[in-house]
Design an enzyme around this catalytic site. Structure first.
Site, PDB file in Angstrom:
ATOM      1  N   ARG B   2      43.573  37.232  44.713  1.00  0.00           N
ATOM      2  CA  ARG B   2      43.368  38.843  45.026  1.00  0.00           C
ATOM      3  C   ARG B   2      42.977  39.057  43.518  1.00  0.00           C
ATOM      4  NH1 ARG B   2      48.636  41.834  45.547  1.00  0.00           N
ATOM      5  NH2 ARG B   2      49.056  40.714  43.451  1.00  0.00           N
ATOM      6  N   GLU B  49      42.386  54.790  56.810  1.00  0.00           N
ATOM      7  CA  GLU B  49      41.635  53.786  56.911  1.00  0.00           C
ATOM      8  C   GLU B  49      40.580  54.184  58.044  1.00  0.00           C
ATOM      9  OE1 GLU B  49      45.037  53.475  57.404  1.00  0.00           O
ATOM     10  OE2 GLU B  49      45.772  52.450  55.550  1.00  0.00           O
TER      11      GLU B  49
END
Lengths: 278, 307
Positions: B2, B49
């Site tokens: 990440r 989203e």
């Protein structure tokens, strides 16, 4: 308002001609959604023949204004508008609905037909794509604006309100939506299905400037578009009160015309009412 | 992985003014350096989203190269129709990054597991589906995805995954990378399970079973040539993925090799057709589904007994 009475009259004549062509094509090609097309014609006419900074000979010009028909099932109207505006010959639409053409019941993708910015049809998609295009202008330092026509039924979709929240939050003031508020969705009164009203208050609460107009009154539509972009820096929602099936007495506010296809007699009668002889 | 992602997109943004990052309200502080490069190219789209994916398509169709980033189920299955219509139908060069993929967020429960994403995303026309095994593959995957101008889904892990490759490794979308040579069994693996896969290969080697390990970072396009070359060389092919056995890498390999009259048997390792209802860490969940190194060895030995 800066638009002259002559201009308004010219736009009204164009709108009548477009309505006749849409009805004829619906009859010939067996296209549904006629009522939804007819309610939006005045909005599309004012946009393409008064407001939008577009050049049909340069459909990919990075500086062009973008228009998205978020209620994609109204594309029989948009196809006629684009032809009249010069994106392709009106005669191309003689082949509407034939196998192998791009002229169907929803818009094709931009790479398949000049003038189309988004292949809508699944409701609630066009407006977010339009917001992306409006944000791209900000990032790329380009001066264009983005306009989208939504249906009131389409405002059932959650993605419309996600998009409204983000556009309001980001103060995307080069973004204008026009809601073709014809009070019907496919099978019922839109107000009876979902609690849409008060629609203008909802958009205002989501961070937008709002105008409420008679969306079948050309002078009112042009006048509202002249208010864009809003001086407040907010995006603008024009709540356009319209009549489904507008322009033909026996279609107006009769939701059977969401799906019905007119026969030859009904086409002739419609054209007579519209004052179109050709 | 990440943190490496945050670093890589920041580097990309410095050199490519088209690169834009859209976050679904995650990565607190993670992207501060990106914002310092150009604040207007970072957009927190909120917890919304479906809209975020449509916005990304609109940006991509207007000259930008948006990278959409949030936790995997929310950037894939949550907004699948937007990916299908707005991104793929329009051939919009959007890069979708799912973080914490597979069982990375095992403790958060099935709402945060992603064991169907590879299966679902690879059905979409024009979509590239990538599952890098380490931060080096992830960085290279991002760079190549931007160059490709195609819709691309990249499934990444969470944090702390060990490096597998040398930074100079040759990477191309659609070309598997041999991590370890071997002649008896071919391990076709994708994603962050690679350390377990390599440990299992070593353990089998100690038993006298020679295992070749390939990183199939590209589930789509699949490296069919690599598989074809191995059809007559190995006596067993094993696909290994932190994903359901339905529809992912194992299915893609199965679809390809099944056209040949003769091919080695295929053992598909992955999670079962179920939701994991009990609490557990990623290591616990991997062990539960036989995706730890011991579980891989056990299942391979059992299958080899029948070959």
């Amino acid at each position: 308002m800066t638009a002259s009475p002559d201009l308004i009259q010219d736009l009204q004549l164009k709108a009548a001609t477009l309505r006749a062509r849409i009805i004829e094509t619906s009859s010939r090609a067996g296209l549904p959604h006629l009522g939804s097309c007819l309610s939006s014609v005045d909005l599309l006419t004012a946009l393409y023949f008064y407001q939008l900074k577009v050049d049909p000979s340069k459909p990919d010009d990075p500086q062009r204004d973008r228009f998205i028909l978020s209620k994609g099932h109204g594309v029989p109207a948009l196809f006629q508008v684009l032809a009249m505006r010069g994106y392709y010959p009106v005669s191309d639409l003689d082949h509407y609905g034939e196998d192998g053409t791009v002229f169907g019941e929803h818009p094709p993708t931009p790479s398949h037909l000049p003038g189309i910015e988004a292949a809508t049809g699944s409701l609630g998609h066009g407006m977010p794509m339009g917001l992306g295009m409006a944000l791209a202008a900000r990032v790329n330092n380009l001066p264009y604006s983005v306009y989208a026509v939504l249906g009131d039924g389409e405002c059932n979709e959650g993605s419309i309100w996600e998009c409204a929240l983000l556009a309001g939050g980001q103060k995307v003031n080069n973004f204008c939506v026009l809601i073709d508020f014809n009070k019907w969705q496919a099978t019922d009164r839109s107000e009876d299905v979902m609690a849409l009203n008060p629609l203008a208050d909802k958009w205002r609460a989501f961070g937008w400037d709002t105008l409420e107009i008679d969306g079948n009154n050309m002078a009112a539509v042009v006048g509202a578009l002249e208010e864009f972009p809003s001086k407040s820096g907010k995006p603008l929602a024009i709540i356009a009160h319209t009549i489904k099936g507008k322009g033909v007495s026996f279609m107006e506010d009769d939701n059977n015309w969401h799906y019905r296809i007119p026969n030859a007699d009904e086409v002739a009668l419609s054209k007579k009412e519209l004052g179109i002889t050709a | 992985m990440r943190n490496a992602f945050a670093d890589e997109v920041t580097q990309l943004a410095k050199t490519d003014s088209r690169v834009m990052l859209l976050s679904g309200d995650i990565g607190n502080k993670l992207f501060d350096k990106f914002k310092a490069v150009d604040a207007k190219r970072f957009l927190n789209c909120g917890i919304a989203e479906a809209n975020m994916m449509g916005v990304a398509a609109g940006l991509a169709l207007n000259g930008l190269r948006p990278i959409v980033y949030t936790i995997t189920p929310f950037t894939t299955t949550r907004c699948f129709e937007q990916i299908r219509v707005d991104v793929c139908y329009h051939e919009a060069p959007v890069i979708i990054v799912g973080t914490g993929s597979g069982l990375s967020y095992a403790e958060l429960g099935p709402t945060h597991h992603s064991l169907e994403d590879l299966a679902i995303l690879r059905t979409l026309p024009g979509m590239q589906v990538l599952a890098p095994c380490d931060a080096i593959e992830m960085r290279l995957a991002l760079r190549e995805a931007i160059k490709s101008n195609q819709p691309t889904y990249i499934r990444i892990g969470k944090k702390g995954e060990p490096a597998i490759h040398d930074p100079q490794v040759q990477f191309q979308i659609g070309q598997a990378i041999t991590v370890r040579e071997g002649s008896d069994v071919l391990f076709v693996a994708a994603g962050t399970l690679m350390p377990q896969v390599l440990t299992a290969a070593e353990a089998l080697g100690a038993q006298g079973i020679s295992v070749q390990v390939a990183s199939f970072h590209s589930i789509k396009p699949l490296d069919e040539a690599y598989l074809r070359n191995c059809l007559s060389r190995h006596k067993l092919i094993v696909t290994i993925e932190e994903h359901g056995r339905l529809g992912g890498l194992g299915s893609a390999v199965s679809e390809y090799i099944s056209q040949f009259a003769s091919h080695p048997p295929l053992l598909r390792l992955g999670t079962l057709d179920e939701f994991m209802h009990e609490m557990g860490t990623q290591d616990y969940a991997r062990t539960r589904y036989g995706l730890d190194s011991a579980g891989i060895v056990r299942q391979v030995n059992a299958r080899l007994a029948d070959v």
